[in-house]
Design an enzyme around this catalytic site. Structure first.
Site, mmCIF file in Angstrom:
data_model
loop_
_atom_site.group_PDB
_atom_site.id
_atom_site.type_symbol
_atom_site.label_atom_id
_atom_site.label_comp_id
_atom_site.label_asym_id
_atom_site.label_seq_id
_atom_site.Cartn_x
_atom_site.Cartn_y
_atom_site.Cartn_z
ATOM 1 N N ARG A 145 0.852 -1.182 0.000
ATOM 2 C CA ARG A 145 0.000 0.000 0.000
ATOM 3 C C ARG A 145 0.895 1.242 0.000
ATOM 4 O O ARG A 145 2.056 1.172 0.427
ATOM 5 C CB ARG A 145 -0.902 0.017 1.230
ATOM 6 N N LYS A 172 -2.084 -2.664 7.414
ATOM 7 C CA LYS A 172 -3.470 -2.393 7.778
ATOM 8 C C LYS A 172 -3.859 -3.256 8.973
ATOM 9 O O LYS A 172 -3.624 -4.460 8.989
ATOM 10 C CB LYS A 172 -4.385 -2.689 6.587
ATOM 11 N N HIS A 240 -5.013 2.074 -5.030
ATOM 12 C CA HIS A 240 -4.770 0.644 -4.859
ATOM 13 C C HIS A 240 -4.562 -0.092 -6.184
ATOM 14 O O HIS A 240 -4.343 -1.302 -6.183
ATOM 15 C CB HIS A 240 -5.947 0.006 -4.128
ATOM 16 N N ARG A 243 -1.361 -2.143 -6.457
ATOM 17 C CA ARG A 243 -1.449 -3.305 -5.561
ATOM 18 C C ARG A 243 -2.364 -4.374 -6.166
ATOM 19 O O ARG A 243 -2.036 -5.561 -6.140
ATOM 20 C CB ARG A 243 -1.981 -2.820 -4.218
ATOM 21 N N HIS A 266 -3.359 -10.115 3.693
ATOM 22 C CA HIS A 266 -4.774 -10.361 3.935
ATOM 23 C C HIS A 266 -4.939 -11.399 5.042
ATOM 24 O O HIS A 266 -4.304 -12.454 5.021
ATOM 25 C CB HIS A 266 -5.473 -10.876 2.670
ATOM 26 N N TYR A 275 -9.795 -11.433 -6.421
ATOM 27 C CA TYR A 275 -8.932 -11.239 -7.588
ATOM 28 C C TYR A 275 -9.107 -12.336 -8.631
ATOM 29 O O TYR A 275 -8.645 -12.205 -9.759
ATOM 30 C CB TYR A 275 -7.462 -11.176 -7.156
#
Length: 292
Positions: A145, A172, A240, A243, A266, A275
């Site tokens: 990020r 995050k 984003h 990414r 994640h 994705y």
């Protein structure tokens, strides 16, 4: 409410919110103020807003205006952020209960295709700025990020000729992870470290800001990326997108969901699984192939 909105937006600006974000929040708040005035017959005041108002506003957007779920959720998110600030500033006694968000039909996140990636990297190479090249590569090749890239310290970077690892200490949700650095990104980082050592010998940051004791801000870093995107004729690049492109490319190259999730940081595989969904362009090509 104009003065209160202005104060709130000034607060957001101090947190390094982008011009796009500020403009969007202003429009969303003004939309609610108009609805409130027309529905309740009085000027909007934060202390008067109830959970019933919020539920009715969400229903009105869905059933009367027929707005898309992501638009409804975005407006409610802006409203919740503003009301939370009002409570903190003493302008409202409490945060009313918000209705559950509207389910969205999520497609695959927007990613650059190969031609767009090549155009972007070509513009970066033509500029010849080692810092910018390293910054773009960390997002495009390592899936970092913007906030993670600019927060890296020198001690978080372990780059050799044949291997490289980036340590993200506070991703995050405060998550820690180690990210492998592929060859092109290693080369870009080595070139930047050689230049950076001469320009900023005392700074602890990989990407120092105007003052060596502070790192480059996420807003400033994203303006750098947007500059190259504009030159590469990619006007709608989202923070984003690089990414997302990294994740999409890894999956297409044969990586599994667990591997991609580990690189991106994640916690849940279903976050990464998005994705694997086909894009609208891919669905359109499939429909054309199947048309009788």
């Amino acid at each position: 409410m104009t003065e209160t909105f202005d104060r709130y937006l000034s607060y957001l600006k101090e947190t390094d919110a982008s011009t796009h974000t500020l403009s969007g929040y202003r429009k969303d708040l003004q939309a609610f103020a108009r609805w409130y005035g027309e529905t309740c017959g009085e000027e909007l005041e934060p202390e008067k807003i109830t959970s019933i108002d919020l539920r009715e506003y969400q229903s009105w957007m869905r059933n009367v205006r027929n707005l898309k779920p992501n638009t409804v959720n975005r407006r409610m998110k802006a409203l919740k952020s503003w009301l939370s600030w009002c409570v903190k500033e003493g302008l409202a006694p409490r945060l009313p209960d918000f209705p559950r968000g509207v389910p969205e039909a999520r497609g695959a996140p927007e990613a650059l295709d190969r031609a767009e990636v090549n155009r972007l990297l070509r513009e970066v190479e033509k500029e010849g700025n080692a810092r910018d090249a390293a910054l773009v590569r960390l997002m495009l090749s390592c899936g970092l990020r913007v906030s993670e890239a600019v927060s890296l310290r020198l001690e978080d970077v372990d780059i050799g000729e044949r291997r490289g690892v980036i340590t993200v200490r506070s991703g995050k949700g405060g998550k820690y992870r180690e990210v492998p650095v592929p060859p092109a990104a290693r080369k870009a980082l080595r070139e930047w470290l050689a230049v950076r050592g001469k320009k900023h010998p005392r700074s602890p940051w990989l990407f120092p800001g105007v003052a060596d004791e502070k790192h480059l801000t996420p807003g400033a870093a994203w303006r750098v990326v947007k500059k190259y995107a504009w030159k590469a004729r990619i006007p709608d690049l989202h923070p984003h997108t690089l990414r997302h492109t990294c994740a999409t490319n890894m999956l297409r190259a044969g990586a599994n969901l667990v591997e991609v999730a580990s690189v991106l940081g994640h916690a849940r595989l279903d976050t990464t699984a998005v994705y694997t969904k086909p894009s609208m362009a891919e669905l359109a090509r499939a429909a054309e192939r199947g048309e009788v």
